[in-house]
Design a protein around this motif. Structure first.
Motif, PDB file in Angstrom:
ATOM      1  N   SER A  37       0.898  -1.241  -0.143  1.00  0.00           N
ATOM      2  CA  SER A  37      -0.074  -0.012  -0.096  1.00  0.00           C
ATOM      3  C   SER A  37       0.898   1.215   0.012  1.00  0.00           C
ATOM      4  CB  SER A  37      -0.866   0.098   1.254  1.00  0.00           C
ATOM      5  OG  SER A  37      -0.317  -0.032   2.422  1.00  0.00           O
ATOM      6  N   LYS A  38       2.068   1.182   0.401  1.00  0.00           N
ATOM      7  CA  LYS A  38       2.788   2.550   0.743  1.00  0.00           C
ATOM      8  C   LYS A  38       3.664   2.486  -0.391  1.00  0.00           C
ATOM      9  CE  LYS A  38       1.089   4.247   4.489  1.00  0.00           C
ATOM     10  NZ  LYS A  38       1.612   4.451   5.805  1.00  0.00           N
ATOM     11  N   GLN A  39       3.902   1.383  -1.329  1.00  0.00           N
ATOM     12  CA  GLN A  39       4.858   1.274  -2.246  1.00  0.00           C
ATOM     13  C   GLN A  39       6.473   1.682  -2.075  1.00  0.00           C
ATOM     14  OE1 GLN A  39       3.107   3.974  -5.186  1.00  0.00           O
ATOM     15  NE2 GLN A  39       1.822   2.622  -5.947  1.00  0.00           N
ATOM     16  N   ILE A  40       6.763   0.722  -1.070  1.00  0.00           N
ATOM     17  CA  ILE A  40       8.118   0.961  -0.430  1.00  0.00           C
ATOM     18  C   ILE A  40       9.159   0.668  -1.420  1.00  0.00           C
ATOM     19  CG2 ILE A  40       9.551  -0.123   1.401  1.00  0.00           C
ATOM     20  CD1 ILE A  40       7.056   1.408   2.466  1.00  0.00           C
ATOM     21  N   GLU A  41      10.124   1.632  -1.500  1.00  0.00           N
ATOM     22  CA  GLU A  41      11.057   1.718  -2.456  1.00  0.00           C
ATOM     23  C   GLU A  41      12.490   1.124  -1.851  1.00  0.00           C
ATOM     24  OE1 GLU A  41      11.390   5.571  -3.885  1.00  0.00           O
ATOM     25  OE2 GLU A  41       9.333   5.644  -4.730  1.00  0.00           O
ATOM     26  N   GLY A  42      12.527   0.998  -0.724  1.00  0.00           N
ATOM     27  CA  GLY A  42      13.674   0.520  -0.355  1.00  0.00           C
ATOM     28  C   GLY A  42      13.867   0.516   1.413  1.00  0.00           C
ATOM     29  N   ASP A  58      23.738   3.494   7.644  1.00  0.00           N
ATOM     30  CA  ASP A  58      24.842   2.663   7.417  1.00  0.00           C
ATOM     31  C   ASP A  58      24.953   2.187   5.905  1.00  0.00           C
ATOM     32  OD1 ASP A  58      27.324   0.925   8.529  1.00  0.00           O
ATOM     33  OD2 ASP A  58      26.054  -0.564   7.582  1.00  0.00           O
ATOM     34  N   THR A  59      23.660   1.502   5.602  1.00  0.00           N
ATOM     35  CA  THR A  59      23.276   1.043   4.355  1.00  0.00           C
ATOM     36  C   THR A  59      22.108   1.087   3.663  1.00  0.00           C
ATOM     37  OG1 THR A  59      24.858  -0.805   4.858  1.00  0.00           O
ATOM     38  CG2 THR A  59      23.425  -1.429   3.157  1.00  0.00           C
ATOM     39  N   LEU A  60      22.173   1.561   2.430  1.00  0.00           N
ATOM     40  CA  LEU A  60      21.144   1.713   1.749  1.00  0.00           C
ATOM     41  C   LEU A  60      20.608   0.555   1.028  1.00  0.00           C
ATOM     42  CD1 LEU A  60      18.621   3.747   0.532  1.00  0.00           C
ATOM     43  CD2 LEU A  60      20.515   4.404  -1.245  1.00  0.00           C
ATOM     44  N   VAL A  61      19.516   0.089   1.069  1.00  0.00           N
ATOM     45  CA  VAL A  61      18.821  -1.195   0.480  1.00  0.00           C
ATOM     46  C   VAL A  61      17.865  -0.493  -0.704  1.00  0.00           C
ATOM     47  CG1 VAL A  61      17.815  -3.489   0.307  1.00  0.00           C
ATOM     48  CG2 VAL A  61      19.393  -2.694   2.171  1.00  0.00           C
ATOM     49  N   TRP A  62      18.174  -0.699  -2.035  1.00  0.00           N
ATOM     50  CA  TRP A  62      17.366   0.021  -3.050  1.00  0.00           C
ATOM     51  C   TRP A  62      16.618  -1.196  -3.476  1.00  0.00           C
ATOM     52  CZ3 TRP A  62      16.155   5.143  -3.531  1.00  0.00           C
ATOM     53  CH2 TRP A  62      15.480   5.572  -4.507  1.00  0.00           C
ATOM     54  N   PHE A  63      15.033  -1.081  -3.637  1.00  0.00           N
ATOM     55  CA  PHE A  63      14.611  -2.334  -4.282  1.00  0.00           C
ATOM     56  C   PHE A  63      14.317  -1.963  -5.726  1.00  0.00           C
ATOM     57  CE2 PHE A  63      11.976  -2.711   0.052  1.00  0.00           C
ATOM     58  CZ  PHE A  63      13.032  -3.549   0.374  1.00  0.00           C
ATOM     59  N   GLN A  64      14.657  -2.975  -6.605  1.00  0.00           N
ATOM     60  CA  GLN A  64      14.809  -2.703  -8.158  1.00  0.00           C
ATOM     61  C   GLN A  64      13.385  -3.479  -8.575  1.00  0.00           C
ATOM     62  OE1 GLN A  64      18.418  -3.569  -7.381  1.00  0.00           O
ATOM     63  NE2 GLN A  64      18.370  -1.575  -7.485  1.00  0.00           N
ATOM     64  N   PRO A  94       5.013 -13.624   2.771  1.00  0.00           N
ATOM     65  CA  PRO A  94       3.809 -12.945   3.141  1.00  0.00           C
ATOM     66  C   PRO A  94       3.602 -12.868   4.424  1.00  0.00           C
ATOM     67  CG  PRO A  94       3.202 -15.055   2.104  1.00  0.00           C
ATOM     68  CD  PRO A  94       4.441 -15.091   1.862  1.00  0.00           C
ATOM     69  N   ASP A  95       2.991 -11.965   5.191  1.00  0.00           N
ATOM     70  CA  ASP A  95       2.710 -11.693   6.460  1.00  0.00           C
ATOM     71  C   ASP A  95       1.315 -12.228   6.656  1.00  0.00           C
ATOM     72  OD1 ASP A  95       2.025 -10.915   9.051  1.00  0.00           O
ATOM     73  OD2 ASP A  95       2.714  -8.672   8.810  1.00  0.00           O
ATOM     74  N   PRO A  96       1.332 -13.339   7.500  1.00  0.00           N
ATOM     75  CA  PRO A  96       0.111 -13.996   7.841  1.00  0.00           C
ATOM     76  C   PRO A  96      -0.962 -13.112   8.335  1.00  0.00           C
ATOM     77  CG  PRO A  96       1.812 -15.280   9.069  1.00  0.00           C
ATOM     78  CD  PRO A  96       2.523 -13.988   8.156  1.00  0.00           C
ATOM     79  N   ALA A  97      -0.620 -12.088   9.152  1.00  0.00           N
ATOM     80  CA  ALA A  97      -1.631 -11.188   9.732  1.00  0.00           C
ATOM     81  C   ALA A  97      -1.929 -10.147   9.048  1.00  0.00           C
ATOM     82  CB  ALA A  97      -0.830 -10.650  10.929  1.00  0.00           C
ATOM     83  N   SER A  98      -1.355  -9.694   7.666  1.00  0.00           N
ATOM     84  CA  SER A  98      -1.686  -8.878   6.668  1.00  0.00           C
ATOM     85  C   SER A  98      -1.484  -9.013   5.403  1.00  0.00           C
ATOM     86  CB  SER A  98      -1.023  -7.525   7.137  1.00  0.00           C
ATOM     87  OG  SER A  98      -1.280  -6.664   6.449  1.00  0.00           O
ATOM     88  N   SER A  99      -2.403  -8.678   4.664  1.00  0.00           N
ATOM     89  CA  SER A  99      -2.050  -9.133   3.138  1.00  0.00           C
ATOM     90  C   SER A  99      -1.273  -8.081   2.616  1.00  0.00           C
ATOM     91  CB  SER A  99      -3.451  -9.069   2.210  1.00  0.00           C
ATOM     92  OG  SER A  99      -4.125  -7.831   2.515  1.00  0.00           O
ATOM     93  N   ASP A 100      -1.056  -6.830   3.283  1.00  0.00           N
ATOM     94  CA  ASP A 100      -0.118  -5.775   2.694  1.00  0.00           C
ATOM     95  C   ASP A 100       1.112  -5.988   3.189  1.00  0.00           C
ATOM     96  OD1 ASP A 100       0.154  -3.315   1.614  1.00  0.00           O
ATOM     97  OD2 ASP A 100      -0.036  -2.329   3.352  1.00  0.00           O
ATOM     98  N   THR A 120      12.100   2.128   6.547  1.00  0.00           N
ATOM     99  CA  THR A 120      11.787   2.052   4.815  1.00  0.00           C
ATOM    100  C   THR A 120      11.514   3.568   4.696  1.00  0.00           C
ATOM    101  OG1 THR A 120       9.451   1.782   5.652  1.00  0.00           O
ATOM    102  CG2 THR A 120      10.567  -0.052   5.417  1.00  0.00           C
ATOM    103  N   PHE A 121      11.270   3.548   2.984  1.00  0.00           N
ATOM    104  CA  PHE A 121      11.242   4.777   2.523  1.00  0.00           C
ATOM    105  C   PHE A 121      10.306   4.595   0.904  1.00  0.00           C
ATOM    106  CE2 PHE A 121      15.045   3.733   0.655  1.00  0.00           C
ATOM    107  CZ  PHE A 121      15.262   3.809  -0.522  1.00  0.00           C
ATOM    108  N   ASN A 122       9.910   5.608   0.701  1.00  0.00           N
ATOM    109  CA  ASN A 122       9.030   5.650  -0.390  1.00  0.00           C
ATOM    110  C   ASN A 122       9.060   6.989  -0.994  1.00  0.00           C
ATOM    111  OD1 ASN A 122       7.108   6.908   1.117  1.00  0.00           O
ATOM    112  ND2 ASN A 122       5.638   5.425   0.959  1.00  0.00           N
ATOM    113  N   ALA A 123       8.332   7.325  -2.124  1.00  0.00           N
ATOM    114  CA  ALA A 123       8.400   8.805  -2.555  1.00  0.00           C
ATOM    115  C   ALA A 123       7.962   9.702  -1.614  1.00  0.00           C
ATOM    116  CB  ALA A 123       7.474   8.714  -3.876  1.00  0.00           C
TER     117      ALA A 123
END
Length: 136
Positions: A37-42, A58-64, A94-100, A120-123
């Motif tokens: 739902s939040k369109q997490i980017e990394g 310390d470390t940036l993890v950027w999702f492709q 998947p998180d069994p407690a939340s589809s998101d 976490t971060f997004n736009a």
């Protein structure tokens, strides 16, 4: 000279593995409750500074991106750290407690042992630091 497709596959696999031979990767399991739902980017991985007793980036993890394979969804990402940049993939659970929500185990070059948190971060911006910390 004619090379078989198998030979090309082995060479490409070797090209992916060789950069990792010099790396001492650490693995951090991260739960992201609002991944879709939040369109997490990394993710930012934060290290506790022994000098200031404060967490520092310390470390940036950027999702492709996420792809669906026969084994399930797979996240492709790159982690950027002072020690090394590493491109990897990880299965998304998947998180069994939340589809998101999802759980993913991220690899990164951590350098010296330490205590870590994530955000976490997004736009739209960045989340607060996680409540839990992990000693690695």
């Amino acid at each position: 000279m004619h090379r078989s497709p198998w030979h090309a596959f082995r060479l490409s696999l070797l090209a992916l593995v060789l950069p990792l031979l010099g790396c001492d990767l650490s693995w951090l399991q991260v739960e992201i409750p609002d991944f879709n739902s939040k369109q997490i980017e990394g993710v930012w991985i934060w290290r506790l500074s022994p000098q200031t007793n404060q967490y520092q980036r310390d470390t940036l993890v950027w999702f492709q991106g996420v792809t669906t394979q026969t084994s399930g969804e797979v996240l492709t990402y790159t982690s950027y750290a002072a020690q090394a940049n590493v491109s990897l993939t990880a299965a998304i659970g998947p998180d069994p407690a939340s589809s998101d929500g999802v759980t993913v185990t991220l690899g990164f070059e951590r350098g010296l042992p330490g205590v870590f948190k994530v955000s976490t971060f997004n736009a739209a911006g960045e989340s607060p630091l996680s409540a839990q910390s992990e000693a690695l």
